[in-house]
Design a protein around this motif. Structure first.
Motif, PDB file in Angstrom:
ATOM      1  N   CYS A  44      -9.155  11.426  12.534  1.00  0.00           N
ATOM      2  CA  CYS A  44      -8.451  11.295  13.699  1.00  0.00           C
ATOM      3  C   CYS A  44      -9.077  11.882  14.720  1.00  0.00           C
ATOM      4  O   CYS A  44      -8.625  12.643  15.653  1.00  0.00           O
ATOM      5  CB  CYS A  44      -7.089  11.479  13.543  1.00  0.00           C
ATOM      6  SG  CYS A  44      -5.851  10.747  15.038  1.00  0.00           S
ATOM      7  N   GLY A  62       5.377   1.746  12.470  1.00  0.00           N
ATOM      8  CA  GLY A  62       5.753   2.995  13.356  1.00  0.00           C
ATOM      9  C   GLY A  62       4.883   3.197  14.356  1.00  0.00           C
ATOM     10  O   GLY A  62       3.640   2.507  14.566  1.00  0.00           O
ATOM     11  N   GLN A  63       5.411   4.231  15.450  1.00  0.00           N
ATOM     12  CA  GLN A  63       4.541   4.744  16.443  1.00  0.00           C
ATOM     13  C   GLN A  63       3.698   5.682  15.924  1.00  0.00           C
ATOM     14  O   GLN A  63       3.826   6.623  15.237  1.00  0.00           O
ATOM     15  CB  GLN A  63       5.690   5.146  17.604  1.00  0.00           C
ATOM     16  CG  GLN A  63       6.444   4.129  18.059  1.00  0.00           C
ATOM     17  CD  GLN A  63       5.894   3.020  18.684  1.00  0.00           C
ATOM     18  OE1 GLN A  63       4.835   3.254  19.525  1.00  0.00           O
ATOM     19  NE2 GLN A  63       5.917   1.695  18.275  1.00  0.00           N
ATOM     20  N   PRO A  64       2.426   5.763  17.097  1.00  0.00           N
ATOM     21  CA  PRO A  64       1.399   6.956  16.678  1.00  0.00           C
ATOM     22  C   PRO A  64       2.060   8.275  17.055  1.00  0.00           C
ATOM     23  O   PRO A  64       2.923   8.303  17.880  1.00  0.00           O
ATOM     24  CB  PRO A  64       0.267   6.549  17.519  1.00  0.00           C
ATOM     25  CG  PRO A  64       0.894   5.751  18.548  1.00  0.00           C
ATOM     26  CD  PRO A  64       2.001   4.922  17.997  1.00  0.00           C
ATOM     27  N   GLU A  65       1.604   9.238  16.192  1.00  0.00           N
ATOM     28  CA  GLU A  65       1.960  10.715  16.546  1.00  0.00           C
ATOM     29  C   GLU A  65       1.190  11.148  17.484  1.00  0.00           C
ATOM     30  O   GLU A  65       0.102  10.425  18.081  1.00  0.00           O
ATOM     31  CB  GLU A  65       1.704  11.382  15.416  1.00  0.00           C
ATOM     32  CG  GLU A  65       2.958  11.324  14.316  1.00  0.00           C
ATOM     33  CD  GLU A  65       2.864  12.100  13.030  1.00  0.00           C
ATOM     34  OE1 GLU A  65       2.426  13.267  13.304  1.00  0.00           O
ATOM     35  OE2 GLU A  65       3.651  11.904  12.170  1.00  0.00           O
ATOM     36  N   ALA A  66       1.505  12.133  18.298  1.00  0.00           N
ATOM     37  CA  ALA A  66       0.950  12.866  19.563  1.00  0.00           C
ATOM     38  C   ALA A  66      -0.809  12.963  19.355  1.00  0.00           C
ATOM     39  O   ALA A  66      -1.522  12.382  20.383  1.00  0.00           O
ATOM     40  CB  ALA A  66       1.238  14.079  19.873  1.00  0.00           C
ATOM     41  N   GLU A  68      -2.779  11.257  17.484  1.00  0.00           N
ATOM     42  CA  GLU A  68      -3.145   9.573  17.466  1.00  0.00           C
ATOM     43  C   GLU A  68      -3.272   9.178  18.942  1.00  0.00           C
ATOM     44  O   GLU A  68      -4.172   8.544  19.213  1.00  0.00           O
ATOM     45  CB  GLU A  68      -2.434   8.901  16.429  1.00  0.00           C
ATOM     46  CG  GLU A  68      -3.034   7.473  16.335  1.00  0.00           C
ATOM     47  CD  GLU A  68      -2.280   6.842  15.376  1.00  0.00           C
ATOM     48  OE1 GLU A  68      -2.569   5.432  15.597  1.00  0.00           O
ATOM     49  OE2 GLU A  68      -1.301   7.384  14.735  1.00  0.00           O
ATOM     50  N   GLU A  69      -2.251   9.349  19.543  1.00  0.00           N
ATOM     51  CA  GLU A  69      -2.067   8.975  20.955  1.00  0.00           C
ATOM     52  C   GLU A  69      -3.050   9.266  21.876  1.00  0.00           C
ATOM     53  O   GLU A  69      -3.906   8.661  22.499  1.00  0.00           O
ATOM     54  CB  GLU A  69      -0.726   9.079  21.673  1.00  0.00           C
ATOM     55  CG  GLU A  69       0.495   8.242  21.171  1.00  0.00           C
ATOM     56  CD  GLU A  69       1.761   8.496  21.941  1.00  0.00           C
ATOM     57  OE1 GLU A  69       1.774   9.431  22.785  1.00  0.00           O
ATOM     58  OE2 GLU A  69       2.588   8.117  21.475  1.00  0.00           O
ATOM     59  N   ARG A  83      -3.261   0.878  17.056  1.00  0.00           N
ATOM     60  CA  ARG A  83      -3.042   2.004  16.184  1.00  0.00           C
ATOM     61  C   ARG A  83      -4.688   2.483  15.705  1.00  0.00           C
ATOM     62  O   ARG A  83      -5.518   1.593  15.828  1.00  0.00           O
ATOM     63  CB  ARG A  83      -2.314   1.925  14.976  1.00  0.00           C
ATOM     64  CG  ARG A  83      -0.902   1.831  15.122  1.00  0.00           C
ATOM     65  CD  ARG A  83      -0.149   2.952  15.823  1.00  0.00           C
ATOM     66  NE  ARG A  83      -0.194   4.103  14.643  1.00  0.00           N
ATOM     67  CZ  ARG A  83       0.621   4.361  13.810  1.00  0.00           C
ATOM     68  NH1 ARG A  83       1.570   3.678  13.720  1.00  0.00           N
ATOM     69  NH2 ARG A  83       0.234   5.460  12.846  1.00  0.00           N
ATOM     70  N   GLN A  87      -4.762   6.252  10.363  1.00  0.00           N
ATOM     71  CA  GLN A  87      -3.284   7.113  10.567  1.00  0.00           C
ATOM     72  C   GLN A  87      -2.352   6.278   9.837  1.00  0.00           C
ATOM     73  O   GLN A  87      -1.085   6.635   9.904  1.00  0.00           O
ATOM     74  CB  GLN A  87      -3.017   7.660  11.961  1.00  0.00           C
ATOM     75  CG  GLN A  87      -4.069   8.522  12.669  1.00  0.00           C
ATOM     76  CD  GLN A  87      -4.293   9.815  11.617  1.00  0.00           C
ATOM     77  OE1 GLN A  87      -3.052  10.488  11.508  1.00  0.00           O
ATOM     78  NE2 GLN A  87      -5.584  10.196  11.228  1.00  0.00           N
TER      79      GLN A  87
END
Length: 106
Positions: A44, A62-66, A68-69, A83, A87
């Motif tokens: 990452c 699901g949404q990316p974590e911090a 990954e964002e 995405r 991840q």
């Protein structure tokens, strides 16, 4: 085994069988999917495994974590369904997942 479908920028389709616990990126590399470079090896830290998750799968993935964002800021043409494939862990619920590879990576 969980079935994943990669759609390359040119429209070529790659269907692969993936082991649960592996990542979408690992399976792309293992199966020679063009456009997934994964320069950092899945840490990452590079955004070169960027994919677009098909709309019907975004809630399941699901949404990316911090972290990954933050890395997605370096990806090319980020969209709401972007995405980093390193991840996304393969699991039973992702059987049939479809992801698209962008025109180019960061």
């Amino acid at each position: 085994m969980t079935k994943l479908t990669f759609i390359a920028f040119d429209g070529a389709t790659f269907e692969v069988e993936a082991e649960n616990g592996s990542t979408v990126m690992e399976n792309a590399i293992r199966n020679g999917v063009p456009g997934i470079e994964a320069e950092c090896g899945g840490a990452c830290a590079c955004a070169t495994c960027h994919v677009y998750v098909d709309e019907e799968w975004t809630d399941v993935v699901g949404q990316p974590e911090a972290m990954e964002e933050d890395m997605l800021d370096f990806a090319y043409e980020v969209q709401p369904n972007s995405r980093l494939s390193c991840q996304i862990r393969v699991r039973d619920e992702l059987d049939g997942l479809v992801v698209r590879v962008p025109e180019r990576q960061a």
